[in-house]
Design an enzyme around this catalytic site. Structure first.
Site, PDB file in Angstrom:
ATOM      1  N   SER A   1     -11.624  22.545-103.542  1.00 19.58           N
ATOM      2  CA  SER A   1     -12.192  22.505-102.192  1.00 19.58           C
ATOM      3  C   SER A   1     -11.612  21.392-101.329  1.00 19.58           C
ATOM      4  CB  SER A   1     -13.718  22.338-102.259  1.00 19.58           C
ATOM      5  OG  SER A   1     -14.066  21.019-102.622  1.00 19.58           O
TER       6      SER A   1
ATOM      7  N   LYS B   1     -16.342  14.908-101.399  1.00 21.33           N
ATOM      8  CA  LYS B   1     -16.320  15.608-100.112  1.00 21.33           C
ATOM      9  C   LYS B   1     -16.215  14.614 -98.959  1.00 21.33           C
ATOM     10  CE  LYS B   1     -17.205  19.934-101.426  1.00 21.33           C
ATOM     11  NZ  LYS B   1     -16.924  19.663-102.841  1.00 21.33           N
TER      12      LYS B   1
END
Length: 235
Positions: free
Chosen positions: A155, A193
């Site tokens: 991701s 993230k």
């Protein structure tokens, strides 16, 4: 206020710069202070840098500059003891003096950081602890305490972070919007993230268009550190 070891290291670096024009290597500093590992030297250097006694010279590999010394009486008291310790370890022949009084530390100096399992760059992955460690080029890390995590998932590929990379993390419990962080969710799952605060919520954004942002209440998320660097192995 410096500890005795911090003062000893500061004086040792200062005297080597004055006598040889060359900073001692991490190995020499470890031997001179009778430390067990070079990671101890790294922590001392970080502490001296944070207290503005030394600084790392920009655009030069592992170069240090002594900015100031502690009280003169303390220096005088520490020098004899430090020289005895330093003389107990073999020293290499001095390098040729350079015009500038500062010098580079050995470019291949490494430090050992804890390797705390895997971190998800995708959906949150169960946080894992490990007793493993990872040797890291000291030049990749700045001030502060660090650890490493193996990246799992895709991701964050648009940020240049790939499955199997080793993320080098500086420990901290807060970060600014836009920082890449290790976020621990509900004290169970950890993920890597981009951090954003969005209308009273915490939004963790991926760097891959095929993944969607994750939103949590602030009390669900604890920042465990910020990304400081990456290591990648090519097979």
């Amino acid at each position: 206020m410096l500890t005795r070891k911090q003062q000893e290291l500061l004086i040792f670096i200062d005297e080597r710069l004055k006598s040889d024009g060359v900073s001692p290597s991490f190995e020499e500093m470890k031997d001179a202070l009778a430390l067990k590992s070079k990671s101890g030297v790294h922590r001392l250097i970080n502490a001296l840098e944070e207290r503005a006694f030394i600084r790392r010279l920009p655009n030069r590999a592992r170069a240090l500059e002594v900015l100031r010394l502690p009280d003169a009486l303390k220096v005088a008291a520490l020098r004899p003891a430090l020289k005895l310790v330093a003389q107990s370890a073999p020293m290499p022949a001095p390098a040729a003096p350079r015009p500038h009084p500062h010098a580079m530390l050995a470019a291949n100096d490494t430090i050992t950081v804890p390797l705390h399992g895997r971190i998800a760059a995708g959906l949150p992955l169960e946080a894992m602890e490990s007793d493993r460690s990872l040797s890291v080029p000291a030049a990749l890390l700045g001030a502060g305490d660090h650890y490493a995590l193996e990246v799992s998932g895709d991701s964050m590929i648009d940020a240049g972070i790939f499955d199997g990379d080793y993320a080098l993390i500086r420990r901290c419990d807060d970060a600014r919007d836009g920082d890449i962080v290790v976020a621990l969710i509900d004290d169970a799952d950890a993920t890597l993230k981009y951090l954003h605060r969005d209308h009273g919520m915490i939004r963790l954004d991926p760097a891959n268009a095929s993944h969607t942002p994750q939103r949590y209440r602030p009390e669900q998320v604890r920042i465990q550190g910020k990304l400081a660097g990456l290591l990648r192995r090519y097979h």
